[in-house]
Design a protein around this motif. Structure first.
Motif, PDB file in Angstrom:
ATOM      1  N   SER A 217      -9.359   3.325  -1.235  1.00 43.51           N
ATOM      2  CA  SER A 217      -8.398   2.421  -1.887  1.00 43.51           C
ATOM      3  C   SER A 217      -6.974   2.888  -1.656  1.00 43.51           C
TER       4      SER A 217
ATOM      5  N   GLN B 256      -2.965  -6.710  -3.716  1.00 49.43           N
ATOM      6  CA  GLN B 256      -3.210  -5.285  -3.921  1.00 49.43           C
ATOM      7  C   GLN B 256      -4.601  -5.051  -4.491  1.00 49.43           C
ATOM      8  N   ALA B 257      -4.990  -5.872  -5.448  1.00 51.73           N
ATOM      9  CA  ALA B 257      -6.322  -5.724  -6.042  1.00 51.73           C
ATOM     10  C   ALA B 257      -7.415  -5.938  -5.003  1.00 51.73           C
TER      11      ALA B 257
ATOM     12  N   VAL C 195      -8.349  -2.956  -2.980  1.00 52.50           N
ATOM     13  CA  VAL C 195      -9.309  -2.091  -3.659  1.00 52.50           C
ATOM     14  C   VAL C 195     -10.721  -2.662  -3.515  1.00 52.50           C
TER      15      VAL C 195
ATOM     16  N   LEU D 140      -2.571  -9.724  -6.738  1.00 54.43           N
ATOM     17  CA  LEU D 140      -3.930 -10.043  -6.299  1.00 54.43           C
ATOM     18  C   LEU D 140      -4.201  -9.420  -4.932  1.00 54.43           C
TER      19      LEU D 140
END
Length: 406
Positions: A217, A299-300, A303, A297
């Motif tokens: 991540s 960036q999420a 992950v 979003l």
């Protein structure tokens, strides 16, 4: 004493099978690259958008898995050399140069040029630059211009740099990582066993979930936006952070049975996590085709990508270790030939797909025929490589040293 025993360095049939399966998936993926509406050396005139989610399925993990398995194979080879006496690191480094370096050079000069040639031919055809797409100013003296970097094959998106390694970037990176492993192993000596113990403590339990996902991540969030994957050896920072770490993980994993046991124990959880992450990723990719996603979003989802990546890798390793305990004649043949398959497959695909498309077959019949010819071409290349003695190393066949009876 540690669990790293001589028995732990025996041949791993599960890793052999996973290696074969991963390379086969890669061949299917590159056939898909002809049909999916993404940039490739040559592209179908009938792009198939429905293939995109299929391609996304293996995108996050297929090559990372291959680097991990390559690292494990490198460790097993090192231990085999170590059993032969002093100089194991030197023998490992030499074997990487021979087994990977020679096919890389041969591939760049002989196997890869047809890919560039057909890329140029399709450019000439699609832009109406010549009535004869095979014989014109852009294709004249092609190979000489290719090897001397004088092709001047440019369009609005830039120029083709040659000689190039195209799909053989994996071979180049694996060779370099193998040389790094040889240097580190030679320097570490007995400390390598201590490193394996630390590795076992970190990843022999719940850390197998936590630490790799956190690392993947982090580099996806921080490095990937600044250094997207280019396969350019000296500017490919995110790719090296990903692939070298996977290679190192495999190198240490091969000596730590407790980590393998953890992979087996958590295989169901990893598979469930992987499928959930894949579903979220596909929803994200299909939900923002025409608009930019909100930054938070985006960036999420980086992950989520990391979770998908690691969970699928661990699920495959776990199920493989649990179920695959022996080999077969077919798997033995495939294990010996799959590197040759990898070396030649993309050229076979590019040439085959370009010409088969002219037959105007139904698209599924065309895909099937491309797959059939590619498989046959790879098998033929391997059988030829097996029959040409030491020259077979150029196509990835291991040189066999026959000892004469005394």
């Amino acid at each position: 004493m540690t669990q790293t025993s001589t028995a732990s360095y025996s041949r791993r049939h599960d890793l052999d099978a996973i290696r074969v399966g991963a390379f086969m998936l890669l061949i299917l993926y590159h056939i898909g690259m002809f049909y999916v509406p993404w940039d490739f050396h040559v592209n179908s005139a009938r792009p198939q958008e429905w293939l995109e989610p299929v391609m996304w399925f293996t995108n996050p993990w297929r090559l990372t898995l291959l680097f991990l398995v390559s690292g494990a194979a490198t460790r097993l080879l090192f231990e085999k050399y170590r059993q032969q006496g002093p100089g194991a690191a030197e023998r490992l480094g030499g074997s990487r140069l021979l087994r990977l370096g020679l096919p890389l050079v041969f591939g760049m000069l002989v196997i890869v040029p047809p890919q560039t040639y057909y890329e140029v031919v399709q450019h000439v055809r699609d832009n109406g630059l010549s009535g004869d797409i095979y014989h014109n100013a852009m294709t004249a003296d092609f190979w000489v211009r290719y090897v001397t970097s004088k092709g001047d094959w440019c369009d609005a998106d830039g120029c083709i740099t040659t000689p190039t390694w195209n799909h053989l970037w994996f071979v180049a990176y694996a060779m370099i990582y193998g040389l790094i492993a040889a240097l580190v192993a030679g320097w570490a000596g007995p400390r390598l066993t201590k490193a394996s113990l630390v590795f076992e403590r970190l990843f022999g339990g719940i850390g197998l979930f936590v630490w790799p996902i956190a690392y993947l991540s982090l580099i996806r969030l921080w490095l990937f936006p600044q250094f997207p994957i280019t396969h350019d050896l000296f500017g490919d920072l995110y790719n090296h952070a990903l692939s070298l770490a996977a290679f190192g993980f495999g190198f240490l994993m091969a000596a730590t049975p407790r980590v393998t046991e953890a992979l087996k124990r958590y295989r169901h959880a990893f598979l469930a996590l992987a499928l959930i992450a894949y579903g979220v990723w596909v929803s994200y990719m299909t939900g923002f085709t025409d608009t930019a996603p909100p930054p938070a979003l985006k960036q999420a989802m980086r992950v989520v990508y990391a979770i998908d990546q690691w969970a699928f890798i661990c699920a495959i390793l776990g199920y493989g270790a649990h179920y695959i305990r022996k080999t077969s004649p077919v798997m033995t043949w495939l294990s010996g030939g799959v590197f040759t398959f990898y070396i030649v497959h993309q050229t076979v695909i590019v040439v085959t797909a370009f010409h088969i498309e002219k037959l105007k077959l139904p698209v599924f019949a065309e895909m099937s025929l491309v797959l059939l010819v590619t498989t046959a071409g790879c098998a033929l290349a391997y059988e030829i490589a097996r029959q040409i003695g030491n020259f077979g190393v150029l196509l990835g066949v291991r040189v066999r040293h026959n000892t004469a009876p005394s």
